[in-house]
Design a protein around this motif. Structure first.
Motif, PDB file in Angstrom:
ATOM      1  N   THR A  21      23.236  -0.927  24.569  1.00  0.00           N
ATOM      2  CA  THR A  21      21.862  -0.486  24.366  1.00  0.00           C
ATOM      3  C   THR A  21      21.928   0.619  23.318  1.00  0.00           C
ATOM      4  OG1 THR A  21      22.021   1.160  26.135  1.00  0.00           O
ATOM      5  CG2 THR A  21      21.209  -1.035  26.761  1.00  0.00           C
ATOM      6  N   ARG A  22      20.941   1.503  23.298  1.00  0.00           N
ATOM      7  CA  ARG A  22      21.012   2.639  22.369  1.00  0.00           C
ATOM      8  C   ARG A  22      22.135   3.589  22.740  1.00  0.00           C
ATOM      9  NH1 ARG A  22      14.712   3.822  20.814  1.00  0.00           N
ATOM     10  NH2 ARG A  22      14.336   1.682  20.205  1.00  0.00           N
ATOM     11  N   ASP A  23      22.618   3.468  23.970  1.00  0.00           N
ATOM     12  CA  ASP A  23      23.807   4.221  24.358  1.00  0.00           C
ATOM     13  C   ASP A  23      24.975   3.625  23.581  1.00  0.00           C
ATOM     14  OD1 ASP A  23      22.297   5.571  26.272  1.00  0.00           O
ATOM     15  OD2 ASP A  23      22.734   4.093  27.818  1.00  0.00           O
ATOM     16  N   PRO A  24      26.068   4.341  23.523  1.00  0.00           N
ATOM     17  CA  PRO A  24      27.215   3.756  22.805  1.00  0.00           C
ATOM     18  C   PRO A  24      27.660   2.435  23.429  1.00  0.00           C
ATOM     19  CG  PRO A  24      27.608   6.068  23.330  1.00  0.00           C
ATOM     20  CD  PRO A  24      26.342   5.671  24.023  1.00  0.00           C
ATOM     21  N   GLU A  25      28.204   1.584  22.624  1.00  0.00           N
ATOM     22  CA  GLU A  25      28.783   0.313  23.070  1.00  0.00           C
ATOM     23  C   GLU A  25      29.766   0.594  24.200  1.00  0.00           C
ATOM     24  OE1 GLU A  25      29.812  -3.178  23.848  1.00  0.00           O
ATOM     25  OE2 GLU A  25      28.731  -3.211  21.939  1.00  0.00           O
ATOM     26  N   GLN A  26      29.668  -0.168  25.276  1.00  0.00           N
ATOM     27  CA  GLN A  26      30.554   0.036  26.420  1.00  0.00           C
ATOM     28  C   GLN A  26      31.736  -0.931  26.443  1.00  0.00           C
ATOM     29  OE1 GLN A  26      28.363   0.247  30.138  1.00  0.00           O
ATOM     30  NE2 GLN A  26      26.628   1.149  29.068  1.00  0.00           N
ATOM     31  N   LEU A  27      31.655  -2.005  25.658  1.00  0.00           N
ATOM     32  CA  LEU A  27      32.754  -2.976  25.615  1.00  0.00           C
ATOM     33  C   LEU A  27      33.466  -2.859  24.270  1.00  0.00           C
ATOM     34  CD1 LEU A  27      30.979  -6.068  27.236  1.00  0.00           C
ATOM     35  CD2 LEU A  27      32.330  -4.277  28.355  1.00  0.00           C
ATOM     36  N   ASN A  28      34.351  -1.885  24.168  1.00  0.00           N
ATOM     37  CA  ASN A  28      35.059  -1.623  22.915  1.00  0.00           C
ATOM     38  C   ASN A  28      36.451  -2.224  22.865  1.00  0.00           C
ATOM     39  OD1 ASN A  28      33.075   0.124  21.598  1.00  0.00           O
ATOM     40  ND2 ASN A  28      33.447   1.441  23.358  1.00  0.00           N
ATOM     41  N   GLU A  29      37.043  -2.436  24.016  1.00  0.00           N
ATOM     42  CA  GLU A  29      38.408  -2.955  24.098  1.00  0.00           C
ATOM     43  C   GLU A  29      38.477  -4.003  25.207  1.00  0.00           C
ATOM     44  OE1 GLU A  29      41.114   0.249  24.800  1.00  0.00           O
ATOM     45  OE2 GLU A  29      40.153   1.531  23.307  1.00  0.00           O
ATOM     46  N   PRO A  30      39.470  -4.871  25.160  1.00  0.00           N
ATOM     47  CA  PRO A  30      39.613  -5.853  26.242  1.00  0.00           C
ATOM     48  C   PRO A  30      39.656  -5.201  27.623  1.00  0.00           C
ATOM     49  CG  PRO A  30      41.029  -6.453  24.415  1.00  0.00           C
ATOM     50  CD  PRO A  30      40.459  -5.096  24.092  1.00  0.00           C
ATOM     51  N   ASP A  31      40.252  -4.021  27.722  1.00  0.00           N
ATOM     52  CA  ASP A  31      40.340  -3.343  29.012  1.00  0.00           C
ATOM     53  C   ASP A  31      38.958  -2.933  29.532  1.00  0.00           C
ATOM     54  OD1 ASP A  31      42.320  -2.755  30.968  1.00  0.00           O
ATOM     55  OD2 ASP A  31      41.918  -0.615  30.631  1.00  0.00           O
ATOM     56  N   ASP A  32      37.983  -2.717  28.634  1.00  0.00           N
ATOM     57  CA  ASP A  32      36.613  -2.413  29.062  1.00  0.00           C
ATOM     58  C   ASP A  32      35.993  -3.631  29.745  1.00  0.00           C
ATOM     59  OD1 ASP A  32      36.852   0.124  27.904  1.00  0.00           O
ATOM     60  OD2 ASP A  32      35.954  -0.540  26.012  1.00  0.00           O
ATOM     61  N   VAL A  33      36.264  -4.810  29.222  1.00  0.00           N
ATOM     62  CA  VAL A  33      35.766  -6.046  29.850  1.00  0.00           C
ATOM     63  C   VAL A  33      36.448  -6.225  31.200  1.00  0.00           C
ATOM     64  CG1 VAL A  33      35.584  -8.558  29.658  1.00  0.00           C
ATOM     65  CG2 VAL A  33      35.257  -7.128  27.634  1.00  0.00           C
ATOM     66  N   ARG A  34      37.730  -5.965  31.245  1.00  0.00           N
ATOM     67  CA  ARG A  34      38.475  -6.058  32.514  1.00  0.00           C
ATOM     68  C   ARG A  34      37.841  -5.127  33.549  1.00  0.00           C
ATOM     69  NH1 ARG A  34      42.394  -3.265  35.022  1.00  0.00           N
ATOM     70  NH2 ARG A  34      43.735  -4.451  36.423  1.00  0.00           N
ATOM     71  N   GLY A  35      37.553  -3.884  33.154  1.00  0.00           N
ATOM     72  CA  GLY A  35      36.919  -2.931  34.068  1.00  0.00           C
ATOM     73  C   GLY A  35      35.555  -3.420  34.529  1.00  0.00           C
ATOM     74  N   PHE A  36      34.788  -3.992  33.601  1.00  0.00           N
ATOM     75  CA  PHE A  36      33.472  -4.538  33.942  1.00  0.00           C
ATOM     76  C   PHE A  36      33.613  -5.635  34.995  1.00  0.00           C
ATOM     77  CE2 PHE A  36      30.186  -7.739  33.345  1.00  0.00           C
ATOM     78  CZ  PHE A  36      29.017  -6.980  33.408  1.00  0.00           C
ATOM     79  N   LEU A  37      34.551  -6.543  34.787  1.00  0.00           N
ATOM     80  CA  LEU A  37      34.753  -7.647  35.729  1.00  0.00           C
ATOM     81  C   LEU A  37      35.208  -7.131  37.094  1.00  0.00           C
ATOM     82  CD1 LEU A  37      36.419 -10.155  33.260  1.00  0.00           C
ATOM     83  CD2 LEU A  37      34.148 -10.380  34.310  1.00  0.00           C
ATOM     84  N   LEU A  38      36.111  -6.154  37.110  1.00  0.00           N
ATOM     85  CA  LEU A  38      36.566  -5.578  38.375  1.00  0.00           C
ATOM     86  C   LEU A  38      35.411  -4.888  39.102  1.00  0.00           C
ATOM     87  CD1 LEU A  38      40.025  -4.125  37.284  1.00  0.00           C
ATOM     88  CD2 LEU A  38      39.633  -6.072  38.820  1.00  0.00           C
ATOM     89  N   GLU A  39      34.573  -4.156  38.360  1.00  0.00           N
ATOM     90  CA  GLU A  39      33.412  -3.484  38.958  1.00  0.00           C
ATOM     91  C   GLU A  39      32.428  -4.487  39.554  1.00  0.00           C
ATOM     92  OE1 GLU A  39      31.533  -0.985  36.028  1.00  0.00           O
ATOM     93  OE2 GLU A  39      33.389   0.129  35.694  1.00  0.00           O
ATOM     94  N   HIS A  40      32.460  -5.704  39.061  1.00  0.00           N
ATOM     95  CA  HIS A  40      31.527  -6.732  39.526  1.00  0.00           C
ATOM     96  C   HIS A  40      32.183  -7.737  40.463  1.00  0.00           C
ATOM     97  CE1 HIS A  40      29.124  -4.883  36.422  1.00  0.00           C
ATOM     98  NE2 HIS A  40      28.093  -5.381  37.065  1.00  0.00           N
TER      99      HIS A  40
END
Length: 186
Positions: A21-40
């Motif tokens: 969104t207007r906030d900074p991009e949250q998916l900058n590295e593969p590990d960010d996607v991994r964290g997103f998936l774990l959180e979900h």
């Protein structure tokens, strides 16, 4: 692993779109996607690389219009994603997880799984609540999206914070306009 429920798939879609969104991009590295998936609710092992990161970002941008489009266009986008990524639903207990429903092919990448699952979740939600319940925040400085299952309580904002901030800004603008109108002309 969290059980695949319609609510989980809807939350997954909303949260995925809200990673940019207007906030900074949250998916900058593969590990960010991994964290997103774990959180979900997904469980390890989750292995991703730069191609997976880009593919997940692409899926996110393909889902985003559903929250902004008129119903016919939103349905077209969801049907396109379902046709491209979803398969006949099947039960799975892979990796020792409890039995759960899958709608992506067994060998799907994380991006393909996200595309199929989020499209199914949003399509089911739209069928039950209508596309008017899938929306984006009305605050001028917010790009977050949300769903609203409460049929009798229409919602315009993603959060009480955005609602309050918008209301205060509107009040201050009206007050400043009234004060300006009361100043004597020179």
């Amino acid at each position: 692993m969290e059980i695949q429920t319609p609510d989980r798939l809807i939350r997954l879609a909303v949260d995925l779109v809200n990673t940019r969104t207007r906030d900074p991009e949250q998916l900058n590295e593969p590990d960010d996607v991994r964290g997103f998936l774990l959180e979900h609710g997904e469980s390890d092992p989750i292995t991703l690389d730069g191609g997976d990161l880009q593919a997940v970002r692409t899926v996110r941008e393909r889902i985003r219009p559903v929250f902004h489009a008129d119903p016919a266009e939103a349905a077209r986008v969801l049907n396109e994603l379902l046709a491209e990524y979803a398969v006949r639903p099947y039960l799975s207990d892979h990796d020792g997880s409890p039995w759960h429903l899958h709608v992506a092919k067994p060998e799907a990448t994380w991006a393909e799984w996200l595309a199929a699952s989020t499209a199914l979740g949003l399509a089911g939600f739209a069928a039950g609540h209508g596309f008017a319940a899938i929306d984006s925040c009305a605050a001028p400085d917010c790009e977050r999206v949300f769903v609203n299952p409460a049929e009798r309580r229409p919602r315009r904002f993603c959060s009480p914070t955005c609602s309050s901030r918008t209301r205060v800004a509107s009040y201050r603008a009206r007050k400043a306009g009234a004060e300006e109108a009361q100043k004597p002309a020179h």
